[in-house]
Scaffold this motif. Sequence first.
Motif, PDB file in Angstrom:
ATOM      1  N   TRP A  71       0.797  -1.222   0.000  1.00 43.09           N
ATOM      2  CA  TRP A  71       0.000   0.000   0.000  1.00 43.09           C
ATOM      3  C   TRP A  71       0.837   1.283   0.000  1.00 43.09           C
ATOM      4  O   TRP A  71       0.284   2.370  -0.055  1.00 43.09           O
ATOM      5  N   PHE A  88     -13.766  -3.878  -7.784  1.00 43.98           N
ATOM      6  CA  PHE A  88     -14.597  -4.032  -6.590  1.00 43.98           C
ATOM      7  C   PHE A  88     -16.039  -4.198  -7.064  1.00 43.98           C
ATOM      8  O   PHE A  88     -16.735  -3.231  -7.353  1.00 43.98           O
TER       9      PHE A  88
ATOM     10  N   ALA B 178      -7.228  -3.805  -3.220  1.00 43.98           N
ATOM     11  CA  ALA B 178      -7.301  -2.675  -2.284  1.00 43.98           C
ATOM     12  C   ALA B 178      -5.891  -2.255  -1.857  1.00 43.98           C
ATOM     13  O   ALA B 178      -5.576  -1.065  -1.795  1.00 43.98           O
ATOM     14  N   LYS B 179      -5.029  -3.228  -1.599  1.00 46.37           N
ATOM     15  CA  LYS B 179      -3.641  -2.902  -1.236  1.00 46.37           C
ATOM     16  C   LYS B 179      -2.973  -2.111  -2.359  1.00 46.37           C
ATOM     17  O   LYS B 179      -2.238  -1.158  -2.110  1.00 46.37           O
ATOM     18  N   LEU B 180      -3.219  -2.531  -3.602  1.00 46.47           N
ATOM     19  CA  LEU B 180      -2.604  -1.848  -4.739  1.00 46.47           C
ATOM     20  C   LEU B 180      -3.084  -0.405  -4.848  1.00 46.47           C
ATOM     21  O   LEU B 180      -2.385   0.451  -5.383  1.00 46.47           O
ATOM     22  N   MET B 181      -4.292  -0.130  -4.335  1.00 52.37           N
ATOM     23  CA  MET B 181      -4.825   1.232  -4.369  1.00 52.37           C
ATOM     24  C   MET B 181      -4.192   2.106  -3.284  1.00 52.37           C
ATOM     25  O   MET B 181      -4.506   3.284  -3.175  1.00 52.37           O
ATOM     26  N   GLY B 182      -3.349   1.506  -2.435  1.00 59.40           N
ATOM     27  CA  GLY B 182      -2.754   2.282  -1.348  1.00 59.40           C
ATOM     28  C   GLY B 182      -3.514   2.151  -0.040  1.00 59.40           C
ATOM     29  O   GLY B 182      -3.325   2.951   0.864  1.00 59.40           O
ATOM     30  N   ILE B 183      -4.391   1.148   0.041  1.00 63.03           N
ATOM     31  CA  ILE B 183      -5.178   0.958   1.263  1.00 63.03           C
ATOM     32  C   ILE B 183      -4.482  -0.071   2.158  1.00 63.03           C
ATOM     33  O   ILE B 183      -4.146  -1.162   1.695  1.00 63.03           O
ATOM     34  N   ASN B 184      -4.263   0.285   3.413  1.00 58.84           N
ATOM     35  CA  ASN B 184      -3.700  -0.655   4.376  1.00 58.84           C
ATOM     36  C   ASN B 184      -4.860  -1.467   4.973  1.00 58.84           C
ATOM     37  O   ASN B 184      -5.660  -0.941   5.731  1.00 58.84           O
TER      38      ASN B 184
END
Lengths: 235, 290
Positions: A71, A88, B178-184
């Motif tokens: 991330w 999503f 989601a991780k690839l989007m920058g989400i932890n």
Amino acid sequence: MLSVTDLRAGYGAINILWDVSLRFPLGQLTAIIGPNGAGKTTLLRAIMGLIPVTLGDVTLDSYSLRGRNTWDMAGMGLALIPEGRMVFADMSVEDNLAMGAFPKPHRPALARNLERVFGLFPRLHERRRQLAGSLSGGEAQMLALGRGLMSEPRLLLIDEPSLGLAPVIVHEIFAILRGLKEQGVTIVLVEQNTHMALAVADSVYLMRSGRVLLNERAAAVDSQRLHDLYFAREG
Amino acid sequence: MAELILQALYSGLLNGGVYALMAIGLALSFGTMRVINLAHGELVLLAAYMAYVVESRLDLSPLAAIPLAMAVACAGSALVYLLVARIRKNRELNSLMLSFAIGIIITNAVLLIWSGDIHSTGSVSLQEAVQLGSLYSMRSELYGFLASLVLVTLLWQWLAKSWYGRAVRAVSSQRDAAKLMGINPAKTELISFLVAGLLAGCAGVALYSSSVIQPSLGHALTVKAFIITVLAGVGSVPGVLAASVLLGITEALTVTLWSSAVQELAGMLLFLLVLFVLPNGLFGAARRRA
């Protein structure tokens, strides 16, 4: 320059990549081709930190990415458009794109980047209120690509964008990749469609069984030799 | 008779509101992490005891306990998350056992600290009857219902509009993407458990204000919250509100038309019936893949 040096990685006890080294010069489109199971997807996942690296290093402008959280990559200008799109499904097209601008520094530019992505993919604009799960395969690929562009990456890794898509959509997507390259985006393209990949690439790597077998300028590739290596008739 | 039924519908509606507050935290953690927090009812009960403590020791209105109740329920919820996140293998099953055990520990801690006595609010203003046309309720029930409407709407908007609310949905839908989007993902899941804790805190205060509490109640609350979550269908906030009201009304009608002894049975029958006809719950869409 993005460099991969003697990289070894895999899934738990099963090792996939055997000390591969690749270099992706800035501003160029580098294609990685190879048959199923060559380790192309594993390579991209290892670069992005989605799977752990056992040995070797990944560096961006001589700055090591090994062991970094996935991330944090978006903030450093890297984006991966994953195999199988991974949109999503139960969120709207617009919310999917917004998630592409999740890191705080990218949020102020959300509106501008939405407009840019809708400009590239007018079909996404038409469907912006629809759930991503209701899109066709081609539209979902466009969404995955658009979502990756929302963070204005300097370096775009794309995994099999043509998989399962109609030729007309494949051409559309490759035209967009060419446009991105002209804007100075560095692109790493993993593709099984060798013919299409060679047409847009500056240089090409051929991988098989977790190793790099060939690295040449795309214009200099001898297609007969490539074909033989691809199908393991030599080497 | 018609008046009695109307009154039952009204009471059921108000009760359903409080049920929604109790269930929504469970539904949230189930929706985001596929983890059923079997200690959720116990956290609500713990929050209710905070209201009791504030009222009995500090001589304040139970409503003054809301910040404390939220803090305690949040801390408990965060603890459950941190323990569940450590489970590496077979998380869905093991988290059930883990959270069930936490629930038992809370129940016994409550018993140890506050004994097995039953408690309810002594606040006259909360227990006062409020008239709406020909319908009656306690003031606290009306407050609970209104608070529930507001909080459930806020949660719905948070999930639909805010960055972290949408991130919660993104992580539950495609974790790697989601991780690839920058989400932890770990941070996002912790936030969803903290939000569940905030709601459990409010639910506890609402429970104490309008009803009677005792140490073994936690388990019954968990079961009720679970029934509502499944009735609603995973991933639907308005569904939780609707399912809660449906359960509240079913129970109230059963009490009025039959007997309070079969109130819980009626809820279970409703549960089985709905699942038999709609296996995905009232509002749960069949999950799509992409």
